[in-house]
Design a protein around this motif. Structure first.
Motif, PDB file in Angstrom:
ATOM      1  N   SER A 112     -29.904 -46.781  41.071  1.00 17.19           N
ATOM      2  CA  SER A 112     -28.991 -48.032  40.673  1.00 17.19           C
ATOM      3  C   SER A 112     -27.633 -47.450  40.259  1.00 17.19           C
ATOM      4  O   SER A 112     -27.223 -47.926  39.252  1.00 17.19           O
ATOM      5  N   GLU A 114     -23.893 -46.963  39.731  1.00 20.44           N
ATOM      6  CA  GLU A 114     -22.940 -47.870  39.510  1.00 20.44           C
ATOM      7  C   GLU A 114     -21.525 -46.618  39.401  1.00 20.44           C
ATOM      8  O   GLU A 114     -21.500 -46.192  38.686  1.00 20.44           O
ATOM      9  N   SER A 146     -25.891 -49.106  54.345  1.00 27.29           N
ATOM     10  CA  SER A 146     -24.879 -49.460  53.680  1.00 27.29           C
ATOM     11  C   SER A 146     -24.329 -50.953  54.049  1.00 27.29           C
ATOM     12  O   SER A 146     -24.772 -51.479  55.147  1.00 27.29           O
ATOM     13  N   LYS A 147     -23.716 -51.690  53.004  1.00 22.13           N
ATOM     14  CA  LYS A 147     -23.070 -52.945  53.359  1.00 22.13           C
ATOM     15  C   LYS A 147     -21.694 -52.533  52.689  1.00 22.13           C
ATOM     16  O   LYS A 147     -21.516 -52.260  51.512  1.00 22.13           O
ATOM     17  N   ARG A 154     -16.254 -53.226  47.806  1.00 17.73           N
ATOM     18  CA  ARG A 154     -17.345 -52.839  47.272  1.00 17.73           C
ATOM     19  C   ARG A 154     -18.438 -52.296  48.369  1.00 17.73           C
ATOM     20  O   ARG A 154     -18.227 -52.745  49.499  1.00 17.73           O
ATOM     21  N   VAL A 156     -22.358 -51.259  49.169  1.00 19.29           N
ATOM     22  CA  VAL A 156     -23.534 -51.329  48.540  1.00 19.29           C
ATOM     23  C   VAL A 156     -24.524 -50.227  49.251  1.00 19.29           C
ATOM     24  O   VAL A 156     -24.414 -50.313  50.690  1.00 19.29           O
ATOM     25  N   ASN A 157     -25.244 -49.349  48.565  1.00 22.78           N
ATOM     26  CA  ASN A 157     -26.223 -48.506  49.163  1.00 22.78           C
ATOM     27  C   ASN A 157     -27.444 -49.129  49.074  1.00 22.78           C
ATOM     28  O   ASN A 157     -28.118 -49.109  47.959  1.00 22.78           O
ATOM     29  N   TYR A 158     -28.067 -49.401  49.954  1.00 19.62           N
ATOM     30  CA  TYR A 158     -29.646 -50.259  50.021  1.00 19.62           C
ATOM     31  C   TYR A 158     -30.514 -49.071  49.554  1.00 19.62           C
ATOM     32  O   TYR A 158     -31.450 -49.495  49.034  1.00 19.62           O
ATOM     33  N   ALA A 161     -30.175 -48.979  45.546  1.00 15.37           N
ATOM     34  CA  ALA A 161     -29.597 -50.249  44.870  1.00 15.37           C
ATOM     35  C   ALA A 161     -28.274 -49.952  44.092  1.00 15.37           C
ATOM     36  O   ALA A 161     -28.077 -50.620  43.186  1.00 15.37           O
ATOM     37  N   PHE A 163     -24.091 -49.339  44.039  1.00 13.03           N
ATOM     38  CA  PHE A 163     -22.583 -49.692  44.614  1.00 13.03           C
ATOM     39  C   PHE A 163     -21.729 -48.760  44.065  1.00 13.03           C
ATOM     40  O   PHE A 163     -21.811 -48.196  43.131  1.00 13.03           O
ATOM     41  N   GLN A 165     -17.640 -49.832  43.402  1.00  8.16           N
ATOM     42  CA  GLN A 165     -16.941 -50.974  43.279  1.00  8.16           C
ATOM     43  C   GLN A 165     -15.394 -50.600  42.581  1.00  8.16           C
ATOM     44  O   GLN A 165     -15.176 -49.924  41.692  1.00  8.16           O
TER      45      GLN A 165
END
Length: 543
Positions: A112, A114, A146-147, A154, A156-158, A161, A163, A165
């Motif tokens: 996760s 950040e 990714s998204k 932003r 996002v790395n799936y 979980a 990101f 930002q």
């Protein structure tokens, strides 16, 4: 991106030696260092001639990456929690910062994750984000996990979980972050230390292996958080301070080092010859030798020196190159442009007429006019030791009755000038000029608003100095304008734009401001055919 090889002649770090700031209890983990280097070198450049090619690290970059990610304590966590990198512009700071942000998001084995991008404002922080986004788009392996959310800045790395930002400027008042990675760009532009403190003091306590990566050019404010960090870095480098968690990198000249020595250019610019062309630097140096404004920019952004953002701008010898006689009769009916710097009611108002050259052999001709309230002259002489009274007797300063400027007097004076000269446009500062603008427009003049910020002032200000330097502007050595020229101080922004600053100039500079505005209108309208104001309003006779 498997088989692309390093370009021929592109240097690679040889015989890596860990930084001398490694603790005796720490060790170099080559596997972790190789992992970071390999990840970054499988990303792509996004700009210029390198766009789309692999991000082969230069030796100084690879040394930095291996030190930060490869030197670990006995527990396996990184020794360095903060990396401060101060280096001049055009060395690929954004690319390196983006690559590190992506490593922290995708490859640092942080659940996760950040990762945050910060700068003086969201737009500046978005520069690194946009590079990172393009790097992800160029990497199929990253794209599939990714998204990308461009609107909210932003990524996002799936896979974990996590990101990356971009933060807005308002976060300086907010808390509650759990930062695993921070990329802080151009910290020298921070107005205060609030954002830095919020993002670095306690925000990563829940993380075992956080990294705060700060990358910046030198700044101009020696009371700033950036200079505090600069001083700490230099103190560590020179052995005056110890902080095993702080990794210092400073490529910059000190105040007493020779900025004109090309050997020093290579010393402060480790990308010179690769991402930076030596001929471009030589061109910038030649400009710096001719203009104090360009000199301070060269020292600051090219030599990475901590310099003042202000500098005395016009040497008297440069101004007096224009000390030639003007045949005023020959100017009657000639086209010209005006700059009007309207004062508050108790101060100096300046109007400058600028006559553009009609062929390559002619020079710009400058006619200045100044007004002050008559009753304020004795106080001005006493308080500033400036000879307003002498200038008034000589006719270089005009007065209006009382202790405040009477704008209607100035309006009628301009109207009379309009009968003598062909005034095509009058440029004015938007502030406080509403009524006079309406009155001048009612007389048939074309009046053009002129901003006082960098975007409006930089180009004509540089051109004004260039024309003075080349001796292509005549002004008869007007003593009031000469005094104002000696007062001028300029401000410079991080992009190298300049503007004159009344706030920091030691005395009045209104005539120079008006001259720059008038010159701008000359240049912008060069070659255009214009009609006379009298074509529409007719000839007015004063009796």
């Amino acid at each position: 991106m498997a088989k692309e090889t390093r370009p021929k002649g592109y240097p690679k770090l040889k015989n890596y030696q860990p930084t001398r700031f490694m603790l005796p209890t720490s060790h170099y983990d080559k596997k972790k260092a190789d992992r970071a280097v390999t990840f970054i070198e499988n990303l792509c450049h996004t700009k210029g001639k390198w766009s789309g090619t692999r991000f082969w690290l230069l030796p100084w970059q690879e040394q930095l990456i291996r030190d930060i990610f490869g030197i670990v304590k006995a527990d396996g966590n990184r020794q360095f929690r903060t990396a401060f990198v101060e280096i001049c512009k055009k060395v690929g700071k954004s690319e390196l910062a983006a690559a590190i942000a992506l490593y922290l998001l995708y490859a640092d084995n942080e659940p996760s994750a950040e990762v945050y991008g910060a700068a003086a404002d969201r737009q500046q922080a978005s520069i690194v984000f946009d590079v990172a986004r393009q790097m992800v788009e160029m990497s199929p392996a990253l794209m599939k996990r990714s998204k990308l959310m461009s609107a909210t800045k932003r990524i996002v790395n799936y896979g974990n979980a996590g990101f990356y930002q971009v933060l807005s400027a308002e976060v300086g008042s907010k808390h509650g972050f759990s930062i695993s990675g921070l990329v802080f760009d151009e910290i020298h532009t921070q107005p205060n230390r609030q954002l830095y403190d919020v993002l670095t003091k306690g925000s990563s306590d829940a993380r075992q292996n956080p990294l705060h990566f700060i990358i910046t050019t030198a700044g101009t404010d020696r009371h700033s958080i950036a200079y505090e960090l600069h001083t700490k870095a230099v103190d560590i480098l020179e052995g005056r301070r110890v902080d095993p968690t702080f990794y210092p990198v400073v490529y910059g000249l000190k105040d007493d080092e020779d900025w004109e020595d090309e050997a020093n250019w290579y010393k402060v610019n480790p990308s010179l010859g690769y991402t930076v062309d030596i001929e471009r630097l030589r061109d910038a140096y030649r400009e710096a030798k001719q203009n104090p404004a360009d000199e301070i920019t060269f020292k600051w952004l090219r030599m990475n020196m901590w310099v003042s953002s202000t500098t005395a701008w016009i040497p008297d010898a440069v101004f007096m190159k224009g000390n030639e006689e003007i045949d005023s009769d020959s100017l009657k009916g000639r086209e010209c442009y005006a700059g009007l710097d309207l004062s508050s009611t108790g101060d100096i108002t300046a109007l400058v007429l600028m006559f553009p050259p009609r062929d390559v052999d002619e020079k710009y001709i400058l006619l200045p006019f100044f007004w002050v309230p008559e009753e304020t002259i004795p106080q001005r002489v006493r308080s500033a030791s400036v000879p307003y009274d002498v200038w008034e007797k000589q006719g270089h300063i005009l007065t209006t009755e009382g202790n405040v400027i009477h704008y209607d007097f100035i309006e009628h004076f301009i109207e009379e000038l309009g009968e003598k000269y062909h005034i095509l446009e009058i440029a004015f500062d938007r502030w406080g000029a509403t009524q006079m603008v309406q009155d001048l427009e009612g007389m048939g003049f074309t009046v053009v608003p002129f901003g006082q910020g960098y975007s409006s002032m930089s180009a004509p200000t540089k051109e004004f100095y260039k024309i003075l330097m080349e001796g292509r502007m005549v002004h008869v050595g007007n003593p009031v304008l000469r005094w104002m020229a000696g007062n001028v101080v300029i401000d410079t922004d991080p992009a190298g734009n300049i503007k004159v600053t009344k706030a920091r100039s030691k005395e009045k500079i209104d005539g120079i401001v008006a001259a720059i505005m008038a010159l701008d209108r000359c240049i912008r309208n060069q070659g255009q055919e214009r009609g006379s104001v009298y074509d529409t309003r007719g000839l007015m006779v004063i009796v």
